[in-house]
Design a protein around this motif. Sequence first.
Motif: not given
Length: 306
Positions: A259, A131, A127, A235, A134, A237, A261, A265-266, A143
């Motif tokens: 967007k 990440l 992951k 994005v 990306w 999170q 995650w 992803f995380w 972010k």
Amino acid sequence: MGEQLHKKQRVSDLLNEDVAIQDIIKIVKVSQTMVYNIKHSKAMGEGVQQRPGLGGHNSKPKPEFLESLDKKIREDPMVSMCHLATSFEVNEGTIRRAVHDNLGTASNARTPRHLLTKKLKQKRLLKCQKLLNWIKSKPSTVKNFSEKKIVAVDHVVNHRNNCWLAESIEDVQRVYRTKHPAEVMVLGVGSYDGKKMHPYFFDPGAKVGTDAYYKVLRYHMLPWIKSNYPEGDYVWQQDSAPSHNSTWCQMFFQEHMAKFWSKDFWPPSSPDLNPLDFFVWRVMEKEINIFPARRQPCSALKPALL
């Protein structure tokens, strides 16, 4: 002065009777350093062969002493300097100098870490690679990090550095802890470009499930993120909490977020990757909990939390 000389004489007499050092400390009520100094002075004056490691000034510890000390430490790395001094019947300062100067070791604090299995490590690696790729492909995207935190309004104690400078023990302020401290869960959001959302405080005692989390996203977070990033260059999170990964919330992100995650992803168990976990929550707890006299109500922290 007369009482001090009497104690020294009493210590000397007990040493002549081969009474254990710890017993002498209790009987005469003197410090361990005094007993060792008197014993050392008697041994030097009488020409007695010293134990390894207990030489005179500027004398180096004997190899036999250092070898025994090193073996003792390897058997139990958590052993204290005081315990080592008692075991070898030398002054604690002798132990500290030998440990630091001769053995080249130092006392280090044991810090907690997540217990990661081999499977979990592999999952985190995959992951993290996903990440990182990306982020490299979209370097200009802002972010937005989010995290929930349960804050207990109670005195935080640093047991390694919890001192109070005072002239007497009566002037030292005590540490009072409550059995059931007041707790509140707060959601914080911080961005790489320095923007921050006012923290959202959930109702005390409320269970933050999918419904409660969805309402915060819909009526508190979404208006903030739309007003700050109208062009969609951001994005979102969040971690892999059950309420975050619910189908309802994932559909909400797909519909309203430019967007985000997803749960693929995380990396799991990664508080070191989130600035809120890594730094912000610690600062907040320090501000409200270190000194009771400086405590602020939770409402006063909202504008300056992030």
